[in-house]
Enzyme design. Structure first.
Site, mmCIF file in Angstrom:
data_model
loop_
_atom_site.group_PDB
_atom_site.id
_atom_site.type_symbol
_atom_site.label_atom_id
_atom_site.label_comp_id
_atom_site.label_asym_id
_atom_site.label_seq_id
_atom_site.Cartn_x
_atom_site.Cartn_y
_atom_site.Cartn_z
ATOM 1 C CB THR A 155 -0.845 -0.022 1.288
ATOM 2 O OG1 THR A 155 -1.901 -0.927 1.106
ATOM 3 C CG2 THR A 155 -1.408 1.321 1.643
ATOM 4 N NE ARG A 182 -8.631 -7.475 3.001
ATOM 5 C CZ ARG A 182 -7.615 -6.625 3.024
ATOM 6 N NH1 ARG A 182 -7.466 -5.737 2.069
ATOM 7 N NH2 ARG A 182 -6.738 -6.664 3.993
ATOM 8 C CB VAL A 183 -13.472 -3.553 3.531
ATOM 9 C CG1 VAL A 183 -13.063 -2.105 3.792
ATOM 10 C CG2 VAL A 183 -14.689 -3.607 2.622
ATOM 11 C CG ASP A 185 -5.333 -1.010 6.942
ATOM 12 O OD1 ASP A 185 -5.195 -1.946 6.128
ATOM 13 O OD2 ASP A 185 -4.521 -0.070 7.038
ATOM 14 C CB THR A 204 1.441 -0.022 4.966
ATOM 15 O OG1 THR A 204 1.646 -1.179 4.151
ATOM 16 C CG2 THR A 204 2.759 0.363 5.586
HETATM 17 N N1 ASP Z 1 -3.290 -2.388 4.428
HETATM 18 C C1 ASP Z 1 -3.582 -2.830 3.096
HETATM 19 C C2 ASP Z 1 -4.769 -3.749 3.119
HETATM 20 O O1 ASP Z 1 -4.826 -4.625 3.941
HETATM 21 C C3 ASP Z 1 -2.443 -3.523 2.427
HETATM 22 C C4 ASP Z 1 -1.121 -2.827 2.564
HETATM 23 O O2 ASP Z 1 -0.854 -2.140 3.521
HETATM 24 O O3 ASP Z 1 -0.286 -2.951 1.672
HETATM 25 O O4 ASP Z 1 -5.615 -3.619 2.271
#
Ligand code: ASP
Length: 267
Positions: A155, A182-183, A185, A204
């Site tokens: 992310t 799916r959701v 954070d 992240t």
């Molecule tokens: N936090 C993000 C998610 O779970 C993924 C990421 O941080 O790369 O959607």
């Protein structure tokens, strides 16, 4: 004083940090911290190295649904599972500034984007198609989608502090493997993002873990002993987690795995 800090996602290689420093130095020239973080995240969404915008990972059914958010003290906007747009972070900003709501999801978010002039866009890449094959194997072998040590996440996020005024922005294609719908954070206030009382944070990592911990809110509550709180979180989490932000004027970067990040400052 102006400062901006960017992250390229926990699991991203440190070799990408010079690129993030470059995007930080472009973005700091914007007049306002919100403009700066949205510009920074757009650079990252358009860069194929990252899992956001173009280059987003695919869901197990092969679709791309993206999440993004923006926050300033007292205001917030996010999009959840938006499809077929180039810059979800810009749509999140428009949700905050032009809609009567703070969060829009699915078809409603995509329709809102089109109505606000975002052209239809296909963010899929060859790399995402390859990663889909890997994530289908993981999902087949482990129905719990156990993430540690399997897939990277990547992310992108940014937090800016311009003379005490803080803004944050995040964008992601999600973590993989993941189901359609799916959701994570990223679009959830207090989990992936928070700006409040001179504190700003972008997180992240595996979204399920960040949401269960209310990671951003937890670190905000512990801002007087931030480093100690982070150490306790990092030592108790089997999952990759990372955060960047400002505790007052002090920038912070914490991660329990490699995490490319960039920083720029203007006195
Ligand atoms: N936090 C993000 C998610 O779970 C993924 C990421 O941080 O790369 O959607």
């Amino acid at each position: 004083m102006r400062q901006i800090i960017l992250h390229g996602g926990v699991g991203s290689s440190d070799e990408l940090s010079p690129l993030l420093n470059k995007y930080a130095s472009f973005s700091i020239n914007y007049g306002d911290p919100l403009d700066a973080v949205v510009a920074a995240v757009k650079y990252l969404e358009d860069d194929l190295n990252f899992n956001a915008g173009t280059g987003s990972v695919m869901r197990l059914d092969g679709s791309i649904q993206m999440d993004a958010s923006v926050m300033v003290d007292g205001n917030f906007g996010s999009v959840i599972n938006i499809e077929s747009v180039k810059n979800p972070v810009q749509v999140a900003r428009e949700v905050m500034e032009k809609s009567p709501h703070v969060m829009l999801c699915g078809d409603g978010a995509t329709k809102f984007a089109f109505e606000n002039g975002h052209p239809r866009y296909d963010p899929s890449t060859e790399r995402a198609r390859k990663r889909l094959e890997e994530s289908r194997v993981i999902a087949k072998n482990d129905k719990r989608f156990l993430y540690p040590g399997t897939q990277s996440v990547d992310t992108v996020g940014a937090v800016a502090n311009f003379d005490g005024k803080i803004a944050a922005a995040l964008s992601t294609g999600g973590s993989s493997p993941m189901m359609r719908g799916r959701v994570g954070d990223t679009p959830i206030l207090g989990s992936g993002i928070l700006v409040r009382d001179g504190f700003g944070i972008a997180a992240t990592g595996i979204g399920e873990e960040i949401i269960r911990r209310q990671l951003s809110f937890d670190l905000y509550c512990a801002r007087d002993r931030l480093e100690a709180e982070w150490k306790s979180i990092a030592s108790n989490s089997p999952f990759a987690l990372g955060v960047v932000g400002f505790n007052g004027k002090e920038p912070f970067v914490y991660a329990n795995k490699s995490m490319a990040h960039g920083y720029a400052k203007l006195d």
